[in-house]
Design a protein around this motif. Sequence first.
Motif, mmCIF file in Angstrom:
data_model
loop_
_atom_site.group_PDB
_atom_site.id
_atom_site.type_symbol
_atom_site.label_atom_id
_atom_site.label_comp_id
_atom_site.label_asym_id
_atom_site.label_seq_id
_atom_site.Cartn_x
_atom_site.Cartn_y
_atom_site.Cartn_z
ATOM 1 N N THR A 448 7.013 -80.107 52.460
ATOM 2 C CA THR A 448 6.909 -78.694 52.823
ATOM 3 C C THR A 448 8.144 -78.246 53.608
ATOM 4 O OG1 THR A 448 4.495 -78.824 52.907
ATOM 5 C CG2 THR A 448 5.532 -76.977 54.061
ATOM 6 N N GLY A 449 8.564 -79.044 54.575
ATOM 7 C CA GLY A 449 9.765 -78.718 55.330
ATOM 8 C C GLY A 449 10.994 -78.645 54.455
ATOM 9 N N PHE A 450 11.097 -79.554 53.505
ATOM 10 C CA PHE A 450 12.225 -79.570 52.572
ATOM 11 C C PHE A 450 12.255 -78.279 51.753
ATOM 12 C CE2 PHE A 450 14.100 -80.560 48.452
ATOM 13 C CZ PHE A 450 15.280 -81.197 48.811
ATOM 14 N N GLN A 451 11.099 -77.851 51.262
ATOM 15 C CA GLN A 451 11.030 -76.636 50.465
ATOM 16 C C GLN A 451 11.365 -75.395 51.281
ATOM 17 O OE1 GLN A 451 7.006 -77.218 49.131
ATOM 18 N NE2 GLN A 451 7.635 -78.114 47.180
ATOM 19 N N VAL A 452 10.920 -75.351 52.519
ATOM 20 C CA VAL A 452 11.248 -74.215 53.389
ATOM 21 C C VAL A 452 12.755 -74.136 53.623
ATOM 22 C CG1 VAL A 452 11.024 -73.303 55.733
ATOM 23 C CG2 VAL A 452 9.000 -74.133 54.516
ATOM 24 N N SER A 453 13.388 -75.279 53.894
ATOM 25 C CA SER A 453 14.844 -75.272 54.126
ATOM 26 C C SER A 453 15.594 -74.824 52.881
ATOM 27 C CB SER A 453 15.310 -76.659 54.572
ATOM 28 O OG SER A 453 15.284 -77.588 53.506
ATOM 29 N N ALA A 454 15.099 -75.189 51.683
ATOM 30 C CA ALA A 454 15.733 -74.744 50.440
ATOM 31 C C ALA A 454 15.616 -73.236 50.285
ATOM 32 C CB ALA A 454 15.096 -75.452 49.245
ATOM 33 N N GLY A 455 14.461 -72.665 50.649
ATOM 34 C CA GLY A 455 14.299 -71.220 50.573
ATOM 35 C C GLY A 455 15.218 -70.481 51.522
ATOM 36 N N VAL A 456 15.352 -70.981 52.739
ATOM 37 C CA VAL A 456 16.260 -70.370 53.713
ATOM 38 C C VAL A 456 17.697 -70.429 53.201
ATOM 39 C CG1 VAL A 456 17.244 -70.628 56.029
ATOM 40 C CG2 VAL A 456 14.760 -70.810 55.690
ATOM 41 N N SER A 457 18.097 -71.557 52.620
ATOM 42 C CA SER A 457 19.453 -71.698 52.078
ATOM 43 C C SER A 457 19.705 -70.718 50.947
ATOM 44 C CB SER A 457 19.662 -73.141 51.590
ATOM 45 O OG SER A 457 19.549 -74.066 52.648
ATOM 46 N N ALA A 458 18.701 -70.505 50.083
ATOM 47 C CA ALA A 458 18.857 -69.570 48.964
ATOM 48 C C ALA A 458 19.109 -68.154 49.466
ATOM 49 C CB ALA A 458 17.615 -69.615 48.074
ATOM 50 N N VAL A 459 18.346 -67.727 50.459
ATOM 51 C CA VAL A 459 18.523 -66.377 51.005
ATOM 52 C C VAL A 459 19.902 -66.224 51.638
ATOM 53 C CG1 VAL A 459 17.696 -64.753 52.749
ATOM 54 C CG2 VAL A 459 16.057 -66.034 51.368
ATOM 55 N N LEU A 460 20.328 -67.243 52.377
ATOM 56 C CA LEU A 460 21.631 -67.197 53.038
ATOM 57 C C LEU A 460 22.757 -67.085 52.014
ATOM 58 C CD1 LEU A 460 23.137 -67.399 55.733
ATOM 59 C CD2 LEU A 460 23.117 -69.884 55.473
ATOM 60 N N LEU A 461 22.659 -67.835 50.920
ATOM 61 C CA LEU A 461 23.704 -67.788 49.896
ATOM 62 C C LEU A 461 23.694 -66.478 49.131
ATOM 63 C CD1 LEU A 461 23.885 -71.334 48.274
ATOM 64 C CD2 LEU A 461 25.436 -70.290 49.910
ATOM 65 N N LEU A 462 22.538 -65.889 48.960
ATOM 66 C CA LEU A 462 22.472 -64.602 48.260
ATOM 67 C C LEU A 462 23.220 -63.530 49.049
ATOM 68 C CD1 LEU A 462 21.245 -63.468 45.666
ATOM 69 C CD2 LEU A 462 19.260 -62.755 47.010
ATOM 70 N N VAL A 463 23.052 -63.538 50.369
ATOM 71 C CA VAL A 463 23.782 -62.599 51.221
ATOM 72 C C VAL A 463 25.285 -62.887 51.161
ATOM 73 C CG1 VAL A 463 24.121 -61.816 53.600
ATOM 74 C CG2 VAL A 463 21.807 -62.250 52.741
ATOM 75 N N THR A 464 25.643 -64.181 51.159
ATOM 76 C CA THR A 464 27.056 -64.565 51.092
ATOM 77 C C THR A 464 27.688 -64.115 49.778
ATOM 78 O OG1 THR A 464 26.534 -66.517 52.428
ATOM 79 C CG2 THR A 464 28.665 -66.484 51.317
ATOM 80 N N ALA A 465 26.945 -64.235 48.675
ATOM 81 C CA ALA A 465 27.454 -63.806 47.372
ATOM 82 C C ALA A 465 27.741 -62.307 47.365
ATOM 83 C CB ALA A 465 26.447 -64.157 46.278
#
Length: 474
Positions: A448-465
Motif C-alpha cells: 500500500t505504501g509503495f502504491q501511494v508513493s507511485a501515485g504521488v510521483s505521477a502527480v509530481l511529474l505531470l506538473v513538471t511536464a
Amino acid sequence: MTSTKDEISLAGRREWLGLAILALPALLASLELTVTHLALPSIAADLRPSGSELLWIVDIYAFLLAGSLVTMGALGDRIGRRRLLLGGAALYGVASVLAAYSVSPAMLIGTRALMGLAGSTLMPSVVALVASMFKDTRQRGVAIGIVVASVSGGTAIGPLVGGWLLDNFWWGSVFLAGVPVMAALLVAGPRLLPEYRAPGSKRLDPVSALLSMAAILPVVYGLKQIAADGFAWRWTGAIAVGLVLGAVFLRRQRRLADPMVDLALFASRVFSASAIALALAIFVLWGVNYAIAQFLQLAHGLDPLTAGLWTAPSAAGTIAGSLLAPRLAHRFPPGGVIAAGLVLAVAGFAVLTQVGPLGLLVTGSIVISAGLAPTMALATNLMIGAAPAERAGGAAAISATAPQLGGALGIALLGSLITAVYRDQFGHDAELTREALGSAAGADAFTTGFQVSAGVSAVLLLVTAAGAARFLPR
C-alpha cells in the motif's frame, strides 16, 4: 564549408577516449546505490541495526553527497576538475574498503558518510570536464547522453553484480565492487583527461561551504522524522533552521564577488526550468529505485539475486531513451521531447499504483526509465548551453548538484512516505515499523505504501511536464 572555428570546436579521438574514462564514475554512481539497497536485509541480519540506523546507512551517503556537491563544484573550479576527480576517486576507494569491513552500524554509517563526501567530487567533475572537452552543441549532447547511459548501465549491472556477490560472499563485498572502477580511473585519467580550471576563480569561502551543508541536512532530517514518528515541534524546528540557513547562504552568495553558486545563472528561464525538471526527474527515479529494491525483498520475499534480475530490465529503458533523446532533439524542440518523456513516465507510475504482480512492476519501471531519460540527457545540455562560456564550469556544477540533491531527497522523502503509510496501517506501532525495514513482515501494508508513493510521483511529474512544455525551448 566548415569554418576553422567550427573545426577547432569539434572533439577528436583523445576526447572520446577521455569520455570512456569519465563514464566509469558515472556508472559507479548508480551501481553503488543499487547494490546498497539489495544489501540492506543482509546488513540488518548481521549488524542488527535499529530501524533508524538502517535508514541512515542508506541516507547518510546521499545526504552528505548532496550537501557537499556545491562545495566540491566550487573547489574543482579552483584547484582543477581533473585533480578533484582523481583525488575523490582515491578517497572513495579507501572509504569503500573501510565500509566493506565495518563491524558495527556506527562504523558503517561513518564510512558511508566518507563515501558520500568522496562521491560528491565525481559527477560535478565529470559534467564540467565533458563541457570543456566537447564545445560543439551536438557532440556535447551525444557525450552527455553517453554519460547518462553509463549511469543506467550501473543500474542494470548493479542488481546482477550485487545479487551474485550477496549470494556468494558477505554483504561487505558489494562495497568492494567500486574499488577496481576507481583504480582504472586513477590509472587512465591522468593520460586522457585535460585539466580544467575556471578562469579568475579565487579562494574557496569556508563559511559558504558550511552553510551549504548546514542548510540541507536539518531539512531532510526533520522531514524524515515527521514521516517516521509523526508530527513533533522539534522536527518542525529542524526544518525551519535549515530553511533559515539556506536563506543566509543565498544572501551571502549575492554579496560575494566570487560566489560558490552563481545565482545570476538562474535569471535564464531555460536554465532554471531545466534545473528544476532535472532535479524532480531524479527525485522520483532514485525514490522509485529504492522502493522497488525494498518491495521485491520485503513484500515478495525474493533473495537479492532474484530481486536484481527483476530490476535489471528497467535500465534498458534509460539507456535507449538517453541515447535516442539527442537525436530527437535535432528534429523536434527539446522542451517538447522532455515534456513528452515526462508524460510517458507518468503512465509508468500509473502502472505501479496497481502493482502486485511482478510483471506489472517490470513494465512500469521500464516505461518510467524510458520517459525520464530525455530529461536527464537534454536538461544538462540545455543548462550548459544557456550559460555564458565563462560560466560553463558553474553551470556544470549546478547541473550535477540539482539531480544529486533531488535524488537524495527522493530516497529520503518517498522512502519515508512508504514507512509512514506502513506505520499508519499498524496503528503507529514503532516496533512493527522497525521490523518491516529488515524483514518481509507486513507485506500488504508495504505494498500500500509503495502504491501511494507511485501515485504521488505521477502527480509530481505531470506538473513538471506542464512546466517543461511551457518554459523550455519550443
